[in-house]
Write a protein that holds these residues in place. Sequence first.
Motif, PDB file in Angstrom:
ATOM      1  N   LEU A  56      57.822   3.727  13.377  1.00 10.73           N
ATOM      2  CA  LEU A  56      57.659   2.661  12.401  1.00 10.73           C
ATOM      3  C   LEU A  56      57.227   3.299  11.093  1.00 10.73           C
ATOM      4  O   LEU A  56      56.445   4.258  11.099  1.00 10.73           O
ATOM      5  CB  LEU A  56      56.580   1.685  12.886  1.00 10.73           C
ATOM      6  N   ALA A  57      57.730   2.810   9.989  1.00  8.65           N
ATOM      7  CA  ALA A  57      57.317   3.336   8.687  1.00  8.65           C
ATOM      8  C   ALA A  57      57.448   2.257   7.627  1.00  8.65           C
ATOM      9  O   ALA A  57      58.199   1.290   7.793  1.00  8.65           O
ATOM     10  CB  ALA A  57      58.161   4.557   8.305  1.00  8.65           C
ATOM     11  N   VAL A  58      56.696   2.426   6.561  1.00  6.26           N
ATOM     12  CA  VAL A  58      56.850   1.612   5.357  1.00  6.26           C
ATOM     13  C   VAL A  58      56.918   2.586   4.184  1.00  6.26           C
ATOM     14  O   VAL A  58      56.377   3.682   4.245  1.00  6.26           O
ATOM     15  CB  VAL A  58      55.703   0.597   5.157  1.00  6.26           C
ATOM     16  N   TRP A  83      49.184  -0.509  21.313  1.00  3.89           N
ATOM     17  CA  TRP A  83      48.639   0.355  20.272  1.00  3.89           C
ATOM     18  C   TRP A  83      49.641   0.686  19.176  1.00  3.89           C
ATOM     19  O   TRP A  83      50.813   0.913  19.437  1.00  3.89           O
ATOM     20  CB  TRP A  83      48.147   1.662  20.891  1.00  3.89           C
ATOM     21  N   LEU A  84      49.099   0.769  17.973  1.00  5.12           N
ATOM     22  CA  LEU A  84      49.789   1.334  16.821  1.00  5.12           C
ATOM     23  C   LEU A  84      49.066   2.636  16.510  1.00  5.12           C
ATOM     24  O   LEU A  84      47.853   2.642  16.310  1.00  5.12           O
ATOM     25  CB  LEU A  84      49.702   0.376  15.626  1.00  5.12           C
ATOM     26  N   LEU A  85      49.785   3.733  16.510  1.00  7.82           N
ATOM     27  CA  LEU A  85      49.216   5.035  16.176  1.00  7.82           C
ATOM     28  C   LEU A  85      49.664   5.376  14.759  1.00  7.82           C
ATOM     29  O   LEU A  85      50.846   5.637  14.519  1.00  7.82           O
ATOM     30  CB  LEU A  85      49.676   6.102  17.163  1.00  7.82           C
ATOM     31  N   LEU A  86      48.742   5.328  13.820  1.00  8.04           N
ATOM     32  CA  LEU A  86      49.042   5.621  12.419  1.00  8.04           C
ATOM     33  C   LEU A  86      48.981   7.131  12.232  1.00  8.04           C
ATOM     34  O   LEU A  86      47.918   7.740  12.309  1.00  8.04           O
ATOM     35  CB  LEU A  86      48.048   4.919  11.497  1.00  8.04           C
ATOM     36  N   GLU A  94      50.165  -2.348   9.335  1.00  9.29           N
ATOM     37  CA  GLU A  94      49.417  -3.096  10.354  1.00  9.29           C
ATOM     38  C   GLU A  94      50.148  -4.383  10.722  1.00  9.29           C
ATOM     39  O   GLU A  94      50.236  -4.731  11.905  1.00  9.29           O
ATOM     40  CB  GLU A  94      48.015  -3.420   9.841  1.00  9.29           C
ATOM     41  N   GLU A  95      50.664  -5.093   9.731  1.00 10.62           N
ATOM     42  CA  GLU A  95      51.417  -6.328  10.001  1.00 10.62           C
ATOM     43  C   GLU A  95      52.649  -6.036  10.847  1.00 10.62           C
ATOM     44  O   GLU A  95      52.963  -6.785  11.776  1.00 10.62           O
ATOM     45  CB  GLU A  95      51.829  -6.996   8.688  1.00 10.62           C
ATOM     46  N   ALA A  96      53.341  -4.943  10.530  1.00 10.82           N
ATOM     47  CA  ALA A  96      54.519  -4.566  11.316  1.00 10.82           C
ATOM     48  C   ALA A  96      54.120  -4.240  12.753  1.00 10.82           C
ATOM     49  O   ALA A  96      54.835  -4.583  13.692  1.00 10.82           O
ATOM     50  CB  ALA A  96      55.232  -3.390  10.661  1.00 10.82           C
ATOM     51  N   GLY A  97      52.973  -3.584  12.929  1.00  7.47           N
ATOM     52  CA  GLY A  97      52.478  -3.307  14.274  1.00  7.47           C
ATOM     53  C   GLY A  97      52.172  -4.589  15.038  1.00  7.47           C
ATOM     54  O   GLY A  97      52.498  -4.705  16.225  1.00  7.47           O
ATOM     55  N   LYS A  98      51.564  -5.547  14.368  1.00  7.98           N
ATOM     56  CA  LYS A  98      51.272  -6.836  15.015  1.00  7.98           C
ATOM     57  C   LYS A  98      52.549  -7.521  15.475  1.00  7.98           C
ATOM     58  O   LYS A  98      52.578  -8.133  16.547  1.00  7.98           O
ATOM     59  CB  LYS A  98      50.516  -7.756  14.059  1.00  7.98           C
ATOM     60  N   CYS A 104      51.207  -5.084  18.878  1.00  3.74           N
ATOM     61  CA  CYS A 104      50.091  -4.137  18.892  1.00  3.74           C
ATOM     62  C   CYS A 104      48.797  -4.904  18.639  1.00  3.74           C
ATOM     63  O   CYS A 104      48.735  -5.769  17.761  1.00  3.74           O
ATOM     64  CB  CYS A 104      50.281  -3.065  17.823  1.00  3.74           C
ATOM     65  N   GLU A 105      47.782  -4.580  19.415  1.00  5.22           N
ATOM     66  CA  GLU A 105      46.476  -5.222  19.278  1.00  5.22           C
ATOM     67  C   GLU A 105      45.436  -4.296  18.658  1.00  5.22           C
ATOM     68  O   GLU A 105      44.404  -4.745  18.187  1.00  5.22           O
ATOM     69  CB  GLU A 105      45.987  -5.695  20.654  1.00  5.22           C
ATOM     70  N   MET A 106      45.699  -2.998  18.690  1.00  5.11           N
ATOM     71  CA  MET A 106      44.762  -2.004  18.179  1.00  5.11           C
ATOM     72  C   MET A 106      45.527  -0.955  17.381  1.00  5.11           C
ATOM     73  O   MET A 106      46.699  -0.714  17.637  1.00  5.11           O
ATOM     74  CB  MET A 106      44.024  -1.301  19.327  1.00  5.11           C
ATOM     75  N   CYS A 107      44.809  -0.314  16.445  1.00  6.39           N
ATOM     76  CA  CYS A 107      45.380   0.799  15.698  1.00  6.39           C
ATOM     77  C   CYS A 107      44.448   1.997  15.845  1.00  6.39           C
ATOM     78  O   CYS A 107      43.219   1.849  15.800  1.00  6.39           O
ATOM     79  CB  CYS A 107      45.545   0.427  14.231  1.00  6.39           C
TER      80      CYS A 107
END
Length: 137
Positions: free
Chosen positions: A37-39, A60-63, A86-90, A94-97
């Motif tokens: 995922l990227a922005v 999980w979202l791993l930044l 974060e919005e894209a992860g949601k 995804c519940e956590m980053c």
Amino acid sequence: MDIEVLSNPPQSLVDFLENKIDKFNLEHWEVKERHPLAVQLKDAQGNIIAGAAARSFGKWLLLDNLWVDDSLRGKNVGSKVLQKIEEAGKLRSCEMCLLDTLNFQAMPFYRKHGYEVQWVQENYPESGCKYFMTKAL
């Protein structure tokens, strides 16, 4: 058996070993897929001037990275980039980053956005430290 130490290993060996570990993990881990995922933010000429890269898996979202061009720092651009990823992860459930940042990087920035330090690796790589931080999305 001859175990060889390679001071400058070929990328093919590094890739081979990473692929073997990835295959093993996928066979044994409860989550079978990781999704990149990227922005990005581009200027009028099409140059990337800010962005973030992450991976989503399970809850999980791993930044992995968040970068803003020097000319835009202090102008709320990093906050907007972080919010978008974060919005894209949601949207991917995804519940956590989770992220990590070095002592000279962005720990105060992430803390301001609700991230909490879970663990600090002191003396990294010599006299600095590395912060591992999480946030509920």
